[in-house]
Design an enzyme around this catalytic site. Structure first.
Site, PDB file in Angstrom:
ATOM      1  N   LYS A 210       0.908  -1.113  -0.320  1.00 27.63           N
ATOM      2  CA  LYS A 210       0.175  -0.197  -0.051  1.00 27.63           C
ATOM      3  C   LYS A 210       0.727   1.393   0.001  1.00 27.63           C
ATOM      4  CE  LYS A 210      -3.559   2.519   3.232  1.00 27.63           C
ATOM      5  NZ  LYS A 210      -4.031   2.313   3.612  1.00 27.63           N
ATOM      6  N   LYS A 263      -1.700  -2.044  -3.920  1.00 24.28           N
ATOM      7  CA  LYS A 263      -3.306  -0.523  -3.579  1.00 24.28           C
ATOM      8  C   LYS A 263      -2.232   1.535  -3.740  1.00 24.28           C
ATOM      9  CE  LYS A 263      -5.974   2.009  -0.411  1.00 24.28           C
ATOM     10  NZ  LYS A 263      -6.467   1.509   0.940  1.00 24.28           N
TER      11      LYS A 263
HETATM   12  C1  PBG Z   1      -7.414   3.635   5.649  1.00 21.79           C
HETATM   13  C2  PBG Z   1      -7.799   3.176   4.235  1.00 21.79           C
HETATM   14  C3  PBG Z   1      -7.438   3.555   3.005  1.00 21.79           C
HETATM   15  C4  PBG Z   1      -7.962   3.944   1.937  1.00 21.79           C
HETATM   16  C5  PBG Z   1      -8.782   1.721   2.150  1.00 21.79           C
HETATM   17  N1  PBG Z   1      -8.396   1.867   3.252  1.00 21.79           N
HETATM   18  C6  PBG Z   1      -6.969   4.734   3.720  1.00 21.79           C
HETATM   19  C7  PBG Z   1      -6.050   6.007   4.131  1.00 21.79           C
HETATM   20  O1  PBG Z   1      -4.783   4.511   3.931  1.00 21.79           O
HETATM   21  O2  PBG Z   1      -5.572   6.775   4.171  1.00 21.79           O
HETATM   22  C8  PBG Z   1      -7.500   4.185   0.752  1.00 21.79           C
HETATM   23  C9  PBG Z   1      -8.953   3.640  -0.365  1.00 21.79           C
HETATM   24  C10 PBG Z   1      -9.374   5.110  -1.474  1.00 21.79           C
HETATM   25  O3  PBG Z   1      -9.073   5.986  -1.536  1.00 21.79           O
HETATM   26  O4  PBG Z   1     -10.367   4.172  -2.119  1.00 21.79           O
HETATM   27  N2  PBG Z   1      -5.963   3.352   6.474  1.00 21.79           N
END
Ligand code: PBG
Length: 338
Positions: A210, A263
């Site tokens: 991520k 992601k």
């Molecule tokens: C929680 C999380 C996030 C997303 C999914 N789980 C946000 C982040 O890390 O700030 C992002 C999903 C999206 O942008 O559609 N941490």
């Protein structure tokens, strides 16, 4: 260049180049194109994210994500039932709690919006997979993904809270828990806690690679999870790195992840491709809020043909190697494929 299959009759691309070719023969009609198509989309490939809020009969559109709503549990049930009728296999739940605290304890509240939604979905939409996002950022008063000490996000005590949250989701009936926090060692600890409590059948989909991305902006409005200070660079990955992504995936698999995720999706297609080729495990990609918002915004201005841009984008993510695509377009694409 590697060919897509390893069947013995498939020649190397070098040998193909030596043959006289008229590639246009295979593009002459819709039927011919369908016959030789390499990447196919099916509603089965998609998971649909939903945002759960407290209350009843509540449905609020997210300003930066047209077509995406925050919904109370009763509305979640209706939307999830419709998603199932569209042919989607499952939903991914995020929660917005009534109140927040510095330790994000609401994340494991058995009466929290996510836990209540899981129970309602299991009761009212049987057969639909319920996946839950596991993170503290929606539950902490400061919006960080963990417990903070000064400016520092403390890894190991955060991992304990995450494991408690995952356990509360499993106890409510979740099929898959999906830790998205990027703390070290959380997959292993979650697996351990689930197994001890008799939830060895609950799967883990790890947000393994991520990245610290600008494309999460609209989500933070949807989930009310923007950090009050600082950013997420101390735990989310540097967009410049791919070897590190492979190490993250290896670690999560070693700790017991069943599905690994990359992601965002379209700015990391190379990462998806490497992960799928090197590990060959079920691989998910999250087409995130900003990626969705860009298409919606351009379409609203009449600058792109949205149905085609959606299909091309989602096809590219599958072509890169993702088995599962998490997208706010899930219902639209499922209906387009019907
Ligand atoms: C929680 C999380 C996030 C997303 C999914 N789980 C946000 C982040 O890390 O700030 C992002 C999903 C999206 O942008 O559609 N941490």
């Amino acid at each position: 260049m590697a060919t897509k299959t390893s069947e013995p009759h498939v020649r190397t691309s070098r040998a193909i180049l030596d043959l006289p070719q008229r590639p246009r023969r295979l593009r002459r009609s819709a039927a011919m194109r369908a016959l030789v198509r390499e990447t196919r989309l099916s509603p089965d490939n998609f998971l649909y994210p939903l945002f759960v809020i407290p209350g009843e009969g509540e449905r609020r559109e997210v300003g930066s994500m047209p077509g995406v709503y925050q919904r109370s549990v009763d509305e979640i049930v209706k939307e999830a039932a419709a998603a199932k009728s569209d042919g989607l296999p499952g939903v991914l739940l995020f929660g917005l709690p009534e109140s927040k605290d510095p330790a994000g304890t609401g994340a494991s509240d058995p009466e929290g919006p996510v836990q209540m939604a899981i129970r309602a979905l299991k009761r009212e939409v049987p057969g639909l997979l319920v996946v839950t996002d596991v993170c503290l950022c929606e539950y902490t008063s400061h919006g960080h993904c963990g417990i903070v000490d000064g400016e520092e996000i403390v890894n190991d005590s955060t991992v304990e809270e995450l494991a408690r949250a995952a356990l509360s989701h499993a106890a409510a009936g979740a099929d898959i828990v999906a830790p998205s926090d990027m703390m070290d060692g959380r997959v292993g600890r979650i697996r351990e806690r689930l197994d001890e409590a008799g939830f060895s059948q609950v799967a883990i989909m790890a947000y393994a690679a991520k990245y610290c991305s600008a494309f999460y902006g609209p989500f933070r409005e949807a989930a009310d999870s923007a950090p009050a200070f600082g950013d997420r660079r101390s735990h989310q990955m540097d967009p410049a790195n791919v070897e590190e992504a492979l190490r993250e995936v290896a670690l999560d698999l070693d700790e017991g992840a069943d599905i690994v995720m990359v992601k965002p999706a379209i700015t990391y297609l190379d990462v998806i491709s490497r992960v799928k080729q090197e590990f060959g495990v079920p691989t998910a990609a999250y087409h995130v809020s900003g990626e969705y918002a860009m298409l919606k915004a351009a379409a609203r201005n009449g600058w792109i043909d949205e149905p085609r841009a959606m299909m091309e984008t989602l096809t590219s993510i599958r072509r890169a190697g993702a088995d599962i695509v998490i997208t706010y377009y899930a219902r639209e694409v499922a209906r387009a494929l019907a």
